[in-house]
Design a protein around this motif. Structure first.
Motif, PDB file in Angstrom:
ATOM      1  N   THR A  21       0.839  -1.200   0.000  1.00 15.09           N
ATOM      2  CA  THR A  21       0.000   0.000   0.000  1.00 15.09           C
ATOM      3  C   THR A  21       0.877   1.255   0.000  1.00 15.09           C
ATOM      4  O   THR A  21       0.587   2.232  -0.704  1.00 15.09           O
ATOM      5  CB  THR A  21      -0.933  -0.009   1.234  1.00 15.09           C
ATOM      6  OG1 THR A  21      -1.735  -1.189   1.192  1.00 15.09           O
ATOM      7  CG2 THR A  21      -1.826   1.218   1.257  1.00 15.09           C
ATOM      8  N   ASP A  60       2.249   1.759  -3.425  1.00 13.38           N
ATOM      9  CA  ASP A  60       1.224   2.358  -4.295  1.00 13.38           C
ATOM     10  C   ASP A  60       1.129   3.862  -4.036  1.00 13.38           C
ATOM     11  O   ASP A  60       0.975   4.661  -4.965  1.00 13.38           O
ATOM     12  CB  ASP A  60      -0.143   1.700  -4.060  1.00 13.38           C
ATOM     13  CG  ASP A  60      -0.198   0.270  -4.577  1.00 13.38           C
ATOM     14  OD1 ASP A  60       0.659  -0.099  -5.406  1.00 13.38           O
ATOM     15  OD2 ASP A  60      -1.089  -0.484  -4.127  1.00 13.38           O
ATOM     16  N   TYR A  61       1.205   4.234  -2.751  1.00 18.62           N
ATOM     17  CA  TYR A  61       1.161   5.654  -2.373  1.00 18.62           C
ATOM     18  C   TYR A  61       2.351   6.396  -2.982  1.00 18.62           C
ATOM     19  O   TYR A  61       2.200   7.514  -3.501  1.00 18.62           O
ATOM     20  CB  TYR A  61       1.175   5.767  -0.847  1.00 18.62           C
ATOM     21  CG  TYR A  61       1.087   7.190  -0.339  1.00 18.62           C
ATOM     22  CD1 TYR A  61      -0.140   7.775  -0.060  1.00 18.62           C
ATOM     23  CD2 TYR A  61       2.241   7.950  -0.141  1.00 18.62           C
ATOM     24  CE1 TYR A  61      -0.230   9.086   0.400  1.00 18.62           C
ATOM     25  CE2 TYR A  61       2.164   9.255   0.316  1.00 18.62           C
ATOM     26  CZ  TYR A  61       0.929   9.815   0.591  1.00 18.62           C
ATOM     27  OH  TYR A  61       0.856  11.107   1.043  1.00 18.62           O
ATOM     28  N   GLN A  62       3.539   5.781  -2.928  1.00 21.85           N
ATOM     29  CA  GLN A  62       4.725   6.399  -3.533  1.00 21.85           C
ATOM     30  C   GLN A  62       4.499   6.687  -5.019  1.00 21.85           C
ATOM     31  O   GLN A  62       4.819   7.768  -5.500  1.00 21.85           O
ATOM     32  CB  GLN A  62       5.934   5.460  -3.419  1.00 21.85           C
ATOM     33  CG  GLN A  62       6.679   5.514  -2.122  1.00 21.85           C
ATOM     34  CD  GLN A  62       7.930   4.655  -2.217  1.00 21.85           C
ATOM     35  OE1 GLN A  62       7.901   3.498  -1.822  1.00 21.85           O
ATOM     36  NE2 GLN A  62       8.991   5.221  -2.751  1.00 21.85           N
ATOM     37  N   ARG A  63       3.973   5.691  -5.727  1.00 19.56           N
ATOM     38  CA  ARG A  63       3.745   5.859  -7.168  1.00 19.56           C
ATOM     39  C   ARG A  63       2.717   6.953  -7.428  1.00 19.56           C
ATOM     40  O   ARG A  63       2.914   7.802  -8.296  1.00 19.56           O
ATOM     41  CB  ARG A  63       3.267   4.537  -7.783  1.00 19.56           C
ATOM     42  CG  ARG A  63       4.312   3.455  -7.834  1.00 19.56           C
ATOM     43  CD  ARG A  63       3.788   2.221  -8.579  1.00 19.56           C
ATOM     44  NE  ARG A  63       4.622   1.075  -8.323  1.00 19.56           N
ATOM     45  CZ  ARG A  63       4.382   0.139  -7.412  1.00 19.56           C
ATOM     46  NH1 ARG A  63       3.285   0.211  -6.652  1.00 19.56           N
ATOM     47  NH2 ARG A  63       5.202  -0.875  -7.243  1.00 19.56           N
ATOM     48  N   GLU A  64       1.624   6.911  -6.690  1.00 14.94           N
ATOM     49  CA  GLU A  64       0.537   7.862  -6.918  1.00 14.94           C
ATOM     50  C   GLU A  64       0.979   9.299  -6.645  1.00 14.94           C
ATOM     51  O   GLU A  64       0.639  10.211  -7.400  1.00 14.94           O
ATOM     52  CB  GLU A  64      -0.657   7.503  -6.028  1.00 14.94           C
ATOM     53  CG  GLU A  64      -1.841   8.436  -6.220  1.00 14.94           C
ATOM     54  CD  GLU A  64      -2.998   8.118  -5.295  1.00 14.94           C
ATOM     55  OE1 GLU A  64      -3.940   8.936  -5.246  1.00 14.94           O
ATOM     56  OE2 GLU A  64      -2.977   7.069  -4.617  1.00 14.94           O
ATOM     57  N   HIS A  65       1.738   9.506  -5.572  1.00 15.46           N
ATOM     58  CA  HIS A  65       2.117  10.855  -5.160  1.00 15.46           C
ATOM     59  C   HIS A  65       3.564  11.205  -5.498  1.00 15.46           C
ATOM     60  O   HIS A  65       4.033  12.275  -5.108  1.00 15.46           O
ATOM     61  CB  HIS A  65       1.865  11.034  -3.660  1.00 15.46           C
ATOM     62  CG  HIS A  65       0.422  10.871  -3.287  1.00 15.46           C
ATOM     63  ND1 HIS A  65      -0.533  11.836  -3.547  1.00 15.46           N
ATOM     64  CD2 HIS A  65      -0.239   9.840  -2.703  1.00 15.46           C
ATOM     65  CE1 HIS A  65      -1.711  11.420  -3.121  1.00 15.46           C
ATOM     66  NE2 HIS A  65      -1.562  10.206  -2.606  1.00 15.46           N
ATOM     67  N   GLN A  66       4.227  10.290  -6.212  1.00 16.39           N
ATOM     68  CA  GLN A  66       5.620  10.520  -6.633  1.00 16.39           C
ATOM     69  C   GLN A  66       6.528  10.873  -5.445  1.00 16.39           C
ATOM     70  O   GLN A  66       7.271  11.850  -5.464  1.00 16.39           O
ATOM     71  CB  GLN A  66       5.682  11.608  -7.712  1.00 16.39           C
ATOM     72  CG  GLN A  66       5.092  11.173  -9.046  1.00 16.39           C
ATOM     73  CD  GLN A  66       5.875  10.027  -9.682  1.00 16.39           C
ATOM     74  OE1 GLN A  66       6.998  10.194 -10.133  1.00 16.39           O
ATOM     75  NE2 GLN A  66       5.289   8.827  -9.692  1.00 16.39           N
TER      76      GLN A  66
END
Length: 203
Positions: A61, A64-70
């Motif tokens: 999770t 996923d947060y890293q990818r979504e918020h760069q």
């Protein structure tokens, strides 16, 4: 607008969650077996597996947060060896790398290599084989051939004084997949161990 967590804040959240999972405060109750084989599954403690699965799900999770918020996976480490010092970027072991992170690692490769050459003067080089189970003596020429086909470099060390061991990781692709060759051949790495004459790498 909601707050975007920083790299350091994500690391702190992961540390706290890992502690909670290992203490049994979080369990993934659906994880009842390792799924390896009926023979091996009987030796795997279900509660231990549930703790690991709970943390692994949480970490995914965060990724996923890293990818979504760069949010970068890079942490900067200061390495002090043999009177020299270098600040270098590394991907935190619990995070993933973004494309921009890999570009940062690539742009720092030559600086890491210059530092490595400086601090390994007079040391013997060994190439790690079979995941660090054995080591083969290496020359600078051997290392240069590996350098030519890799994208980034990371430096770690352990031991001290005559037992000092300096480890150069030369990699390509995603660092989080390179160490254990999970993404091979797209991601991977080679490890060069430097030790003083008369000693062998401990790994």
């Amino acid at each position: 607008m909601s707050k975007i967590y920083s790299t350091q804040e994500l690391i702190e959240v992961l540390v706290a969650e890992q502690r909670a999972c290992m203490n049994g405060e979080r369990l993934h109750l659906a994880a009842l077996s390792a799924g390896l084989s009926p023979l091996l599954d009987q030796f795997v403690e279900p509660v231990g597996l549930q703790k690991f699965a709970a943390y692994d799900n949480f970490r995914r999770t965060i990724h996923d947060y890293q990818r979504e918020h760069q949010v970068s996976g890079i942490v900067w480490q200061t390495v002090q060896l043999r009177g020299a010092e270098l600040s270098l970027p590394m991907i935190h072991e619990q995070l993933i790398s973004l494309g921009s992170d890999r570009r940062t690692l690539k742009s720092n490769k030559n600086q890491v290599l210059r530092f490595w050459q400086q601090v390994t003067q007079g040391m013997e080089l060994f190439l790690s084989l079979q995941g660090g189970k054995c080591f083969k003596p290496a020359t600078l020429t051997d290392v240069e051939h590996i350098i030519d086909r890799t994208e980034w470099a990371v430096l770690t060390h352990h031991g001290r004084e005559e037992r000092l061991e300096i480890i150069l990781q030369l990699g390509w692709g995603k660092p989080e997949e390179a160490t254990y060759r999970r993404g091979f051949p797209e991601s991977g790495s080679e490890f060069i161990h430097a030790v003083f004459p008369g000693y062998e790498p401990l790994g």
